[in-house]
Structures are given as C-alpha cells and as structure tokens.
Design a protein around this motif. Sequence first.
Motif, PDB file in Angstrom:
ATOM      1  N   ILE A 141      -9.344   3.782  -1.854  1.00  0.00           N
ATOM      2  CA  ILE A 141      -8.869   2.396  -2.043  1.00  0.00           C
ATOM      3  C   ILE A 141      -9.095   1.554  -0.782  1.00  0.00           C
ATOM      4  O   ILE A 141      -8.611   0.426  -0.708  1.00  0.00           O
ATOM      5  CB  ILE A 141      -7.374   2.361  -2.427  1.00  0.00           C
ATOM      6  CG1 ILE A 141      -6.498   2.884  -1.287  1.00  0.00           C
ATOM      7  CG2 ILE A 141      -7.126   3.127  -3.703  1.00  0.00           C
ATOM      8  CD1 ILE A 141      -5.010   2.722  -1.537  1.00  0.00           C
ATOM      9  N   SER A 142      -9.829   2.093   0.192  1.00  0.00           N
ATOM     10  CA  SER A 142     -10.054   1.359   1.444  1.00  0.00           C
ATOM     11  C   SER A 142     -10.830   0.065   1.213  1.00  0.00           C
ATOM     12  O   SER A 142     -10.607  -0.935   1.906  1.00  0.00           O
ATOM     13  CB  SER A 142     -10.792   2.244   2.451  1.00  0.00           C
ATOM     14  OG  SER A 142     -12.056   2.629   1.945  1.00  0.00           O
ATOM     15  N   THR A 143     -11.730   0.079   0.229  1.00  0.00           N
ATOM     16  CA  THR A 143     -12.488  -1.137  -0.073  1.00  0.00           C
ATOM     17  C   THR A 143     -11.564  -2.231  -0.598  1.00  0.00           C
ATOM     18  O   THR A 143     -11.663  -3.392  -0.199  1.00  0.00           O
ATOM     19  CB  THR A 143     -13.582  -0.838  -1.113  1.00  0.00           C
ATOM     20  OG1 THR A 143     -14.485   0.128  -0.580  1.00  0.00           O
ATOM     21  CG2 THR A 143     -14.361  -2.107  -1.437  1.00  0.00           C
ATOM     22  N   ILE A 163      -9.620   6.198  -9.456  1.00  0.00           N
ATOM     23  CA  ILE A 163     -10.175   7.321  -8.689  1.00  0.00           C
ATOM     24  C   ILE A 163     -10.478   8.484  -9.627  1.00  0.00           C
ATOM     25  O   ILE A 163      -9.675   8.821 -10.509  1.00  0.00           O
ATOM     26  CB  ILE A 163      -9.196   7.759  -7.578  1.00  0.00           C
ATOM     27  CG1 ILE A 163      -8.914   6.597  -6.621  1.00  0.00           C
ATOM     28  CG2 ILE A 163      -9.756   8.947  -6.800  1.00  0.00           C
ATOM     29  CD1 ILE A 163      -7.868   6.905  -5.578  1.00  0.00           C
ATOM     30  N   ASP A 164     -11.616   9.105  -9.435  1.00  0.00           N
ATOM     31  CA  ASP A 164     -12.035  10.228 -10.283  1.00  0.00           C
ATOM     32  C   ASP A 164     -11.062  11.390 -10.117  1.00  0.00           C
ATOM     33  O   ASP A 164     -10.827  11.882  -8.998  1.00  0.00           O
ATOM     34  CB  ASP A 164     -13.441  10.672  -9.885  1.00  0.00           C
ATOM     35  CG  ASP A 164     -14.053  11.639 -10.888  1.00  0.00           C
ATOM     36  OD1 ASP A 164     -13.314  12.102 -11.788  1.00  0.00           O
ATOM     37  OD2 ASP A 164     -15.253  11.946 -10.769  1.00  0.00           O
ATOM     38  N   ILE A 223       0.841  -1.202   0.000  1.00  0.00           N
ATOM     39  CA  ILE A 223       0.000   0.000   0.000  1.00  0.00           C
ATOM     40  C   ILE A 223       0.869   1.242   0.000  1.00  0.00           C
ATOM     41  O   ILE A 223       0.631   2.194  -0.762  1.00  0.00           O
ATOM     42  CB  ILE A 223      -0.941  -0.001   1.225  1.00  0.00           C
ATOM     43  CG1 ILE A 223      -1.796  -1.269   1.240  1.00  0.00           C
ATOM     44  CG2 ILE A 223      -1.829   1.229   1.225  1.00  0.00           C
ATOM     45  CD1 ILE A 223      -2.608  -1.455   2.500  1.00  0.00           C
ATOM     46  N   LEU A 224       1.913   1.238   0.846  1.00  0.00           N
ATOM     47  CA  LEU A 224       2.823   2.377   0.910  1.00  0.00           C
ATOM     48  C   LEU A 224       3.570   2.559  -0.407  1.00  0.00           C
ATOM     49  O   LEU A 224       3.771   3.698  -0.863  1.00  0.00           O
ATOM     50  CB  LEU A 224       3.814   2.177   2.061  1.00  0.00           C
ATOM     51  CG  LEU A 224       3.205   2.102   3.469  1.00  0.00           C
ATOM     52  CD1 LEU A 224       4.283   1.813   4.496  1.00  0.00           C
ATOM     53  CD2 LEU A 224       2.470   3.391   3.810  1.00  0.00           C
ATOM     54  N   LEU A 257      -2.280   0.086  -7.202  1.00  0.00           N
ATOM     55  CA  LEU A 257      -2.084   1.085  -8.255  1.00  0.00           C
ATOM     56  C   LEU A 257      -3.263   1.097  -9.219  1.00  0.00           C
ATOM     57  O   LEU A 257      -3.681   2.162  -9.690  1.00  0.00           O
ATOM     58  CB  LEU A 257      -0.784   0.791  -9.011  1.00  0.00           C
ATOM     59  CG  LEU A 257       0.514   1.130  -8.279  1.00  0.00           C
ATOM     60  CD1 LEU A 257       1.714   0.584  -9.054  1.00  0.00           C
ATOM     61  CD2 LEU A 257       0.654   2.635  -8.092  1.00  0.00           C
ATOM     62  N   ALA A 258      -3.798  -0.103  -9.515  1.00  0.00           N
ATOM     63  CA  ALA A 258      -4.977  -0.176 -10.382  1.00  0.00           C
ATOM     64  C   ALA A 258      -6.179   0.490  -9.718  1.00  0.00           C
ATOM     65  O   ALA A 258      -6.967   1.178 -10.386  1.00  0.00           O
ATOM     66  CB  ALA A 258      -5.287  -1.634 -10.705  1.00  0.00           C
TER      67      ALA A 258
END
Length: 318
Positions: free
Chosen positions: A227-229, A200-201, A105-106, A194-195
């Motif tokens: 991206i939390s989901t 993200i809008d 994630i980082l 990254l995907a």
Amino acid sequence: MKANVEKAGAITPRRRLGKEMWQSRYLYLLLLPSVFLIGLFCYGPLYGLLLAFKEYKPRLGILGSPWVGFDVFESVVTDPHFWHVFFNTIKISFLFIVFTFPVPILIALFFNELRSSKLQKTLQTVYTFPHFLSWVILSGIFINFLDFNGPVNAVINFLGLERVTFLGEKSMFIPILLITDIWKSAGWSSIVYLAAIAGIDAELYEAAELDGASRWQKMFYITVPSISTTISMLLVLRIGSLISGHFDQVFNMQNPAVSEVAETLEVYIYNYTFLQGGSFSFTTAIGLFTSVINFILLTVANVFSKKVQGVGVLEGGK
C-alpha cells in the motif's frame, strides 16, 4: 495516400471516436449535469481572480474597475501580519501532516489484523461515524466539554487538581486541533487504505505463512509495501494543500485568546473580508498567492514521489 484511404471508406480514429460517443450518447447525457456544475462552481469563479489585479470599486464592477497590475500583491507581501499568518498556517498544516496523516494507516492495519469480522465492522462504524458530523456541531461539543466549568475540568477538580483553560491556552490549542481532527477524520480516511489492502494478492500471505512468517512480519514485509503507492499518492495530495484547509475546524474552535497561534490564511481572509470590511482585491490576491504556492508544492512533491516510488499523482498514477 491518406486521402485515398479515407475516400475508400476506412474508419479513421476521429470517426471511430464519434461512433463510440454516439453509441454511448445516453451515458454522455448523464454526464452533462456534472460537467455543468463543475464548470459553474469550479471554473466560473476563476473570473473573479481579476480582482487581484484591479482596484475594485463596487459601483464599477469587476470589469469596470481600474487595473493596478501587481500593486495589490505588493501590498500583500509587505504586510507583516500576512507573513505571521502565512507561517502560522504552514506550521499548523505541517503538524497535521506529521501527526494526523499516519493515524488512518495504523487504523487500517489494525482493522486488517482483526480476525472477527463482526468486531471489525462494529469498530469501523464507530470510527467512521464522527466524519458525518460537521465541525459546527463538534466544536460546540468540544468547547462545552473543555470549558473551564465543563465535564473534563469537573473530573480534574474532583481529583484535587487545578482547573485548566484548555481552549484559552496558546500552547494547548494546536494539540487540541490535532486530537479532535484525528477523532473526527481518521476512521473515514482509513477506508482508502483498507480498500488498498483488500486488493493485495492473498497468495503473498499464504507463501509467507508457509515460510514461517509471523503476523508482524507479514504486515511489515507485505501489507505496508503493497500500500506504499497509495500512501505516497495521498501524501502528495496532502502536501499540495499545505497552505490551505482546516478552515471549518479552526474557525469554529478558535477564540480571541488564542488567535495569535490559531489564525490561518483562510480564517484571515474571512475575517478581513467580512468582519473588517477589507478590500476584496487584497484578499483575492492572498487567495491566488496561496493557490500558486500549493501548486508549486504539489508539483515538487509529485516529482519527488515519482523518483522514489515511480508513481506521480499528476500523471494519473502512471
């Protein structure tokens, strides 16, 4: 009434489905090899689970061997070494989740903040390359580098310090597992995030920039929540494999000096079955037991995720 409608030639859902399948028949034909392989290698071996309830005798085969009910499971749960390996597996897997799960994630957040696309592609290639090397190769490299007479100890000795038996110290073996796993897998795992970030809008960032938000604020208040989901779903899947995994890494890097802390259930099953000539029924029972535990953990984690995020992995993300 329904019969009259069907007689009138109305297209029922069953007929519509059959028509659509016939129109896409060539696509379904392309699926057949995959369905066959999944059935052969994923569902076919389930037949072997019968061994967990039988006293396996090779000359009689699986079906001919006598039933013993849950006697094999009783032998498993009363074996002190099994529980030692069981809790050892939980400890190692839990540490992997705590220390290795956040790293991709980082890395994804770091890549997203890079302004140079050329640098981003270069670093992404460097980070993902280790994923394509097997643990057989990597373990040999790490063992040679961390050997008592290896390059790392040569540098330590040059600095006037005492050489360290890295892979022979129980206290150092698990940290080495964590570091080497991060080096090998973190870059590849970051691709999923990254995907998600790419989806993200962009208008959200533009609106935040107009409001004077800094890059850090955009990261914490837009990127991470968006991206939390994905993070939640991947974490649930990791929890669902808490009692298994990392066999290749542990098996290739362990040695007798650290077996007390390094032996996991999968390594124990392999050693007991193929090196010690143990009972196939016993190790099959262990495998079934761990699968049931993993399923329970996956279900609980999924329910918790659904309550917190409103997304459940087992429901297909709905």
